[in-house]
Design a protein around this motif. Structure first.
Motif, PDB file in Angstrom:
ATOM      1  N   PRO A   1       0.811  -1.222   0.000  1.00 15.94           N
ATOM      2  CA  PRO A   1       0.000   0.000   0.000  1.00 15.94           C
ATOM      3  C   PRO A   1       0.843   1.270   0.000  1.00 15.94           C
ATOM      4  O   PRO A   1       1.718   1.438   0.842  1.00 15.94           O
ATOM      5  CB  PRO A   1      -0.803  -0.132   1.303  1.00 15.94           C
ATOM      6  N   SER A   2       0.587   2.148  -0.964  1.00 16.12           N
ATOM      7  CA  SER A   2       1.210   3.463  -1.029  1.00 16.12           C
ATOM      8  C   SER A   2       0.552   4.238  -2.161  1.00 16.12           C
ATOM      9  O   SER A   2      -0.161   3.663  -2.998  1.00 16.12           O
ATOM     10  CB  SER A   2       2.721   3.377  -1.270  1.00 16.12           C
TER      11      SER A   2
ATOM     12  N   SER B   1      -7.862   3.116  -2.543  1.00 18.77           N
ATOM     13  CA  SER B   1      -7.655   3.810  -1.267  1.00 18.77           C
ATOM     14  C   SER B   1      -8.698   3.376  -0.243  1.00 18.77           C
ATOM     15  O   SER B   1      -8.399   3.216   0.944  1.00 18.77           O
ATOM     16  CB  SER B   1      -7.713   5.321  -1.477  1.00 18.77           C
TER      17      SER B   1
ATOM     18  N   GLY C   1      -7.826   0.285   1.470  1.00 21.80           N
ATOM     19  CA  GLY C   1      -6.624   0.339   2.291  1.00 21.80           C
ATOM     20  C   GLY C   1      -5.338   0.071   1.549  1.00 21.80           C
ATOM     21  O   GLY C   1      -4.296  -0.176   2.168  1.00 21.80           O
TER      22      GLY C   1
ATOM     23  N   GLN D   1      -1.280   5.617   3.122  1.00 27.15           N
ATOM     24  CA  GLN D   1      -1.527   5.219   4.505  1.00 27.15           C
ATOM     25  C   GLN D   1      -1.467   6.387   5.483  1.00 27.15           C
ATOM     26  O   GLN D   1      -1.764   6.224   6.666  1.00 27.15           O
ATOM     27  CB  GLN D   1      -0.495   4.166   4.926  1.00 27.15           C
TER      28      GLN D   1
END
Length: 320
Positions: A178-179, A257, A260, A264
């Motif tokens: 996640p990014s 997004s 998740g 973050q």
């Protein structure tokens, strides 16, 4: 899944024929399209939404009344368990669950949403145009070996088209971690087959044009014909698709997004993150989910209306 992929290919192949169209009265394709767009109410509405979104994204963060990271509601003791103050004269959309001004976060979040959408579209356009350009040149001007290379590349593109776009994006995002950059890459990769097939189809149509035959007869190198003539004349449907892809990119980025897989850091406002953070508080302040959802819907609608109007203006079979 095969039927869905087939419908995608048919739609993309139809749109790719736009680059080969010429106006019967000698007016350029883009001049005639612009003339029709000015008379199309959907195009006007889409252009207005597009312009407002860009202005808000670029200028809005400098004009917001409060910092999007200032938890003033908690500091002032207004946020309590089960209580989140709503709209008042000083806070037009009330507070969020951490006491931050919702209106300021919504405005600042537009820039983040625009950044993700534009970068993701550019990634898909760059990679897709490279693959489509190579395949189109190989199929139209490359002879037997060119047709083999085109077939190989298009089978890979068909495999990507056969996969549901959101599922593919989620798989890529989960693989990379996640990014915000992950979201851009995942959404960009999803749009690669669309751009590749469009440019390839347009180039094949252009390769059969009289000016290509004339240049070939004069001994002009095929690489020069492709780069200086075929590619520039094949970009019309790709530009139209880029507008439509922006709408899809915004929705898919918000979805990632929400799941998740995006940014973050909740201190950086982003509409998909805001929508996800609002879920536990729907019973207390449903507006926290409604505001970013409406912003996503209206923005995507604006890009879609503008893109569909451009496609209709450029395609003689769809003109009214």
């Amino acid at each position: 899944m095969t039927i869905t992929a087939g419908k995608k290919r048919e739609k993309l192949d139809r749109l790719s024929e736009l680059a080969a169209r010429q106006d019967e009265q000698g007016v350029s394709l883009w001049q005639e399209a612009l003339r029709r767009l000015r008379r199309n109410p959907a195009a006007i509405v889409g252009a207005v939404i597009f312009a407002l979104f860009v202005v808000v994204a670029l200028v809005g963060p400098f004009l917001v009344p409060y910092s999007p990271t200032d938890s003033m509601g908690i500091r002032d003791g207004l946020i309590k368990p089960g209580v989140i103050p709503g709209i008042d004269s000083a806070h037009w959309l009330g507070y969020d669950h951490q006491g931050r001004d919702e209106f300021s976060r919504l405005i600042v979040g537009a820039r983040q949403t625009l950044l993700v959408g534009v970068v993701a579209t550019l990634i898909g356009l760059a990679i897709g145009a490279l693959i489509g350009g190579v395949a189109g040149t190989a199929a139209g001007l490359g002879g037997r070996w060119g047709r083999w290379l085109d077939s190989t590349l298009m089978r890979f593109i068909d495999m990507l088209l056969a996969m549901p776009s959101l599922l593919l994006a989620v798989s890529i995002a989960a693989l990379l971690g996640p990014s915000l950059i992950t979201v851009m890459i995942a959404v960009g990769v999803v749009s690669v087959p669309v751009f590749a097939r469009l440019l390839r189809g347009s180039m094949i149509s252009q390769s059969n044009s009289d000016y290509v035959l004339a240049a070939t007869a004069l001994g002009v190198k095929k690489s020069k014909i492709a780069l200086t003539h075929v590619v520039p004349n094949s970009l019309a449907p790709v530009i139209v698709q880029a507008t439509l892809t922006l709408a899809t990119a915004i929705i898919e980025a918000a979805a990632l997004s929400f799941l998740g897989l995006g940014n973050q850091n909740s201190a950086i406002p982003e509409w998909g993150v805001m929508l996800a953070e609002a879920q536990p508080y729907l019973g207390v302040r449903p507006g926290l989910a409604i505001y970013p959802a409406v912003a996503i819907i209206i923005t995507a609608l604006g890009f879609t209306l503008l893109g569909e109007a451009m496609r209709e203006a450029l395609d003689p079979k769809l003109r009214k």
